[in-house]
Design a protein around this motif. Sequence first.
Motif, PDB file in Angstrom:
ATOM      1  N   TYR A 251       0.864  -1.176   0.000  1.00 41.14           N
ATOM      2  CA  TYR A 251       0.000   0.000   0.000  1.00 41.14           C
ATOM      3  C   TYR A 251       0.904   1.230   0.000  1.00 41.14           C
ATOM      4  O   TYR A 251       1.574   1.529   0.993  1.00 41.14           O
ATOM      5  N   ASP A 252       0.914   1.950  -1.110  1.00 41.43           N
ATOM      6  CA  ASP A 252       1.824   3.083  -1.284  1.00 41.43           C
ATOM      7  C   ASP A 252       1.297   4.311  -0.532  1.00 41.43           C
ATOM      8  O   ASP A 252       0.091   4.570  -0.527  1.00 41.43           O
ATOM      9  N   THR A 253       2.199   5.027   0.129  1.00 40.81           N
ATOM     10  CA  THR A 253       1.801   6.286   0.774  1.00 40.81           C
ATOM     11  C   THR A 253       2.672   7.452   0.306  1.00 40.81           C
ATOM     12  O   THR A 253       2.701   8.500   0.944  1.00 40.81           O
ATOM     13  N   GLY A 254       3.374   7.272  -0.813  1.00 37.94           N
ATOM     14  CA  GLY A 254       4.387   8.243  -1.225  1.00 37.94           C
ATOM     15  C   GLY A 254       3.866   9.506  -1.888  1.00 37.94           C
ATOM     16  O   GLY A 254       4.593  10.482  -2.009  1.00 37.94           O
ATOM     17  N   THR A 255       2.628   9.477  -2.353  1.00 42.87           N
ATOM     18  CA  THR A 255       2.031  10.685  -2.926  1.00 42.87           C
ATOM     19  C   THR A 255       0.689  10.916  -2.229  1.00 42.87           C
ATOM     20  O   THR A 255       0.135  10.001  -1.609  1.00 42.87           O
ATOM     21  N   LEU A 256       0.144  12.108  -2.376  1.00 43.66           N
ATOM     22  CA  LEU A 256      -1.152  12.393  -1.736  1.00 43.66           C
ATOM     23  C   LEU A 256      -2.217  11.418  -2.248  1.00 43.66           C
ATOM     24  O   LEU A 256      -3.017  10.886  -1.460  1.00 43.66           O
ATOM     25  N   GLU A 257      -2.207  11.164  -3.564  1.00 44.43           N
ATOM     26  CA  GLU A 257      -3.220  10.271  -4.144  1.00 44.43           C
ATOM     27  C   GLU A 257      -3.085   8.861  -3.574  1.00 44.43           C
ATOM     28  O   GLU A 257      -4.068   8.218  -3.193  1.00 44.43           O
ATOM     29  N   ALA A 258      -1.821   8.360  -3.519  1.00 45.03           N
ATOM     30  CA  ALA A 258      -1.585   7.006  -3.016  1.00 45.03           C
ATOM     31  C   ALA A 258      -1.913   6.922  -1.524  1.00 45.03           C
ATOM     32  O   ALA A 258      -2.488   5.928  -1.055  1.00 45.03           O
ATOM     33  N   LEU A 260      -4.126   8.709   0.092  1.00 44.34           N
ATOM     34  CA  LEU A 260      -5.583   8.708   0.221  1.00 44.34           C
ATOM     35  C   LEU A 260      -6.143   7.328  -0.112  1.00 44.34           C
ATOM     36  O   LEU A 260      -6.980   6.773   0.613  1.00 44.34           O
ATOM     37  N   ASP A 261      -5.668   6.759  -1.211  1.00 40.98           N
ATOM     38  CA  ASP A 261      -6.105   5.424  -1.641  1.00 40.98           C
ATOM     39  C   ASP A 261      -5.835   4.386  -0.541  1.00 40.98           C
ATOM     40  O   ASP A 261      -6.688   3.550  -0.228  1.00 40.98           O
ATOM     41  N   THR A 262      -4.658   4.471   0.072  1.00 43.84           N
ATOM     42  CA  THR A 262      -4.284   3.515   1.126  1.00 43.84           C
ATOM     43  C   THR A 262      -5.195   3.665   2.338  1.00 43.84           C
ATOM     44  O   THR A 262      -5.660   2.674   2.912  1.00 43.84           O
ATOM     45  N   ASN A 263      -5.474   4.905   2.733  1.00 45.94           N
ATOM     46  CA  ASN A 263      -6.392   5.116   3.859  1.00 45.94           C
ATOM     47  C   ASN A 263      -7.756   4.500   3.577  1.00 45.94           C
ATOM     48  O   ASN A 263      -8.347   3.845   4.447  1.00 45.94           O
ATOM     49  N   ILE A 264      -8.248   4.704   2.354  1.00 38.33           N
ATOM     50  CA  ILE A 264      -9.585   4.178   2.020  1.00 38.33           C
ATOM     51  C   ILE A 264      -9.559   2.646   2.014  1.00 38.33           C
ATOM     52  O   ILE A 264     -10.442   1.992   2.584  1.00 38.33           O
ATOM     53  N   PRO A 275     -18.236   1.160   6.929  1.00 37.54           N
ATOM     54  CA  PRO A 275     -19.508   1.853   6.667  1.00 37.54           C
ATOM     55  C   PRO A 275     -19.338   3.361   6.494  1.00 37.54           C
ATOM     56  O   PRO A 275     -20.104   3.991   5.765  1.00 37.54           O
ATOM     57  N   VAL A 276     -18.325   3.934   7.157  1.00 35.71           N
ATOM     58  CA  VAL A 276     -18.092   5.383   7.037  1.00 35.71           C
ATOM     59  C   VAL A 276     -17.679   5.718   5.601  1.00 35.71           C
ATOM     60  O   VAL A 276     -18.181   6.674   5.000  1.00 35.71           O
ATOM     61  N   VAL A 277     -16.770   4.912   5.054  1.00 37.66           N
ATOM     62  CA  VAL A 277     -16.305   5.147   3.684  1.00 37.66           C
ATOM     63  C   VAL A 277     -17.471   4.965   2.713  1.00 37.66           C
ATOM     64  O   VAL A 277     -17.712   5.795   1.822  1.00 37.66           O
ATOM     65  N   ARG A 278     -18.215   3.874   2.896  1.00 42.59           N
ATOM     66  CA  ARG A 278     -19.319   3.586   1.959  1.00 42.59           C
ATOM     67  C   ARG A 278     -20.379   4.698   2.013  1.00 42.59           C
ATOM     68  O   ARG A 278     -20.883   5.118   0.990  1.00 42.59           O
ATOM     69  N   ALA A 279     -20.654   5.179   3.228  1.00 43.50           N
ATOM     70  CA  ALA A 279     -21.653   6.236   3.358  1.00 43.50           C
ATOM     71  C   ALA A 279     -21.163   7.522   2.687  1.00 43.50           C
ATOM     72  O   ALA A 279     -21.926   8.203   2.010  1.00 43.50           O
ATOM     73  N   ALA A 280     -19.887   7.814   2.852  1.00 40.03           N
ATOM     74  CA  ALA A 280     -19.339   9.042   2.257  1.00 40.03           C
ATOM     75  C   ALA A 280     -19.383   8.971   0.736  1.00 40.03           C
ATOM     76  O   ALA A 280     -19.749   9.943   0.067  1.00 40.03           O
ATOM     77  N   VAL A 281     -19.038   7.817   0.177  1.00 42.26           N
ATOM     78  CA  VAL A 281     -19.036   7.675  -1.282  1.00 42.26           C
ATOM     79  C   VAL A 281     -20.470   7.671  -1.794  1.00 42.26           C
ATOM     80  O   VAL A 281     -20.788   8.317  -2.798  1.00 42.26           O
ATOM     81  N   GLY A 282     -21.351   6.974  -1.064  1.00 39.86           N
ATOM     82  CA  GLY A 282     -22.755   6.886  -1.469  1.00 39.86           C
ATOM     83  C   GLY A 282     -23.461   8.238  -1.428  1.00 39.86           C
ATOM     84  O   GLY A 282     -24.392   8.479  -2.180  1.00 39.86           O
ATOM     85  N   ALA A 283     -22.976   9.133  -0.586  1.00 43.58           N
ATOM     86  CA  ALA A 283     -23.603  10.446  -0.434  1.00 43.58           C
ATOM     87  C   ALA A 283     -23.320  11.366  -1.609  1.00 43.58           C
ATOM     88  O   ALA A 283     -23.949  12.394  -1.744  1.00 43.58           O
ATOM     89  N   ARG A 284     -22.321  10.971  -2.467  1.00 42.35           N
ATOM     90  CA  ARG A 284     -21.979  11.864  -3.583  1.00 42.35           C
ATOM     91  C   ARG A 284     -22.899  11.659  -4.771  1.00 42.35           C
ATOM     92  O   ARG A 284     -23.361  10.568  -5.013  1.00 42.35           O
TER      93      ARG A 284
END
Length: 284
Positions: A251-258, A260-264, A275-284
């Motif tokens: 899981y790369d953490t070397g760039t902001l994008e990576a 963020l992806d790793t946190n998700i 459920p927090v991630v799913r709710a946040a994505v579903g809310a968009r």
Amino acid sequence: MKAVIPAAGLGTRFLPATKAQPKEMLPVLERPALQYVVEEALAAGVSEVIVVSNDDKPSIREHFSPNVPLFEMLSNKGKTSFADAVAHAGGLPVSIVPQPEPLGLGHAVHCAADAVGADEPFFVLLGDVLVPDNGVLVRMKEVSESHGGASVIAVLRVPREEVSRFGVIDGEPVAGGAVWRVRSLVEKPPCDEAPSELAVFGRYLLTPRVMELLVTTAPGAGGEIQLTDALLALLSEEELYAIEVAPDEGYDTGTLEAWLDTNIRLALRDPALAPVVRAAVGAR
Ligand code: G1P
């Protein structure tokens, strides 16, 4: 056996978050990224982790030192799990050695030479990639043991247009699959000159000879003393093997994008956070 984690980067890609704190201390979920890497080394049986840091990073030292007043305050308030987390981080066997000047990855590793000692193999773990399932170092140890204690590195297959960001190996497959005997390697080659798409992944199990070779390794790619160049020199004296890791192991953490992806991705593996991630994505 000991492990070295170079952590002397400037963290420019994460400014302003890294203006006053090291990028290695940025959180991935509830822990600093560096703590995952320390815990990965310890899970592989390492007795001590040596973090190579520049002198401006006291928060790394503080994080891996006991904080008795904080522990007692949390305990007295009944916040036992937080108190335990504080005690755990403060009790990890981490020591810090300075890298006085940023002269490259090979130089950073050599700064830990005295702390590592001259008699034992050692791991090097680069902090930009997390391996939360802790499987890679154990496989590297097994391959080393089955090849007379040889050095072993991890490689990841990447698209050809990305190879110029990495060290790249030329290897021949060894019976059993996903293991290569390294014939040569080169740091950050032009994409059309790279010997393969197998990129050095940031996990190394190295014989003590590598520390000696780093003393005479001249600056290479980017004008920096490269660990890859010391490994190339090693090849004229000792064998070097590579294990191929799967894309979803790191899981790369070397760039902001990576990052963020790793946190998700890590949050989605946690029943309390998914459920927090799913709710946040579903809310968009
Ligand atoms: C370092 C190594 C390179 C390796 C890479 C993995 O490069 O020198 O061989 O492929 O890490 O992330 P850096 O990313 O520090 O430029």
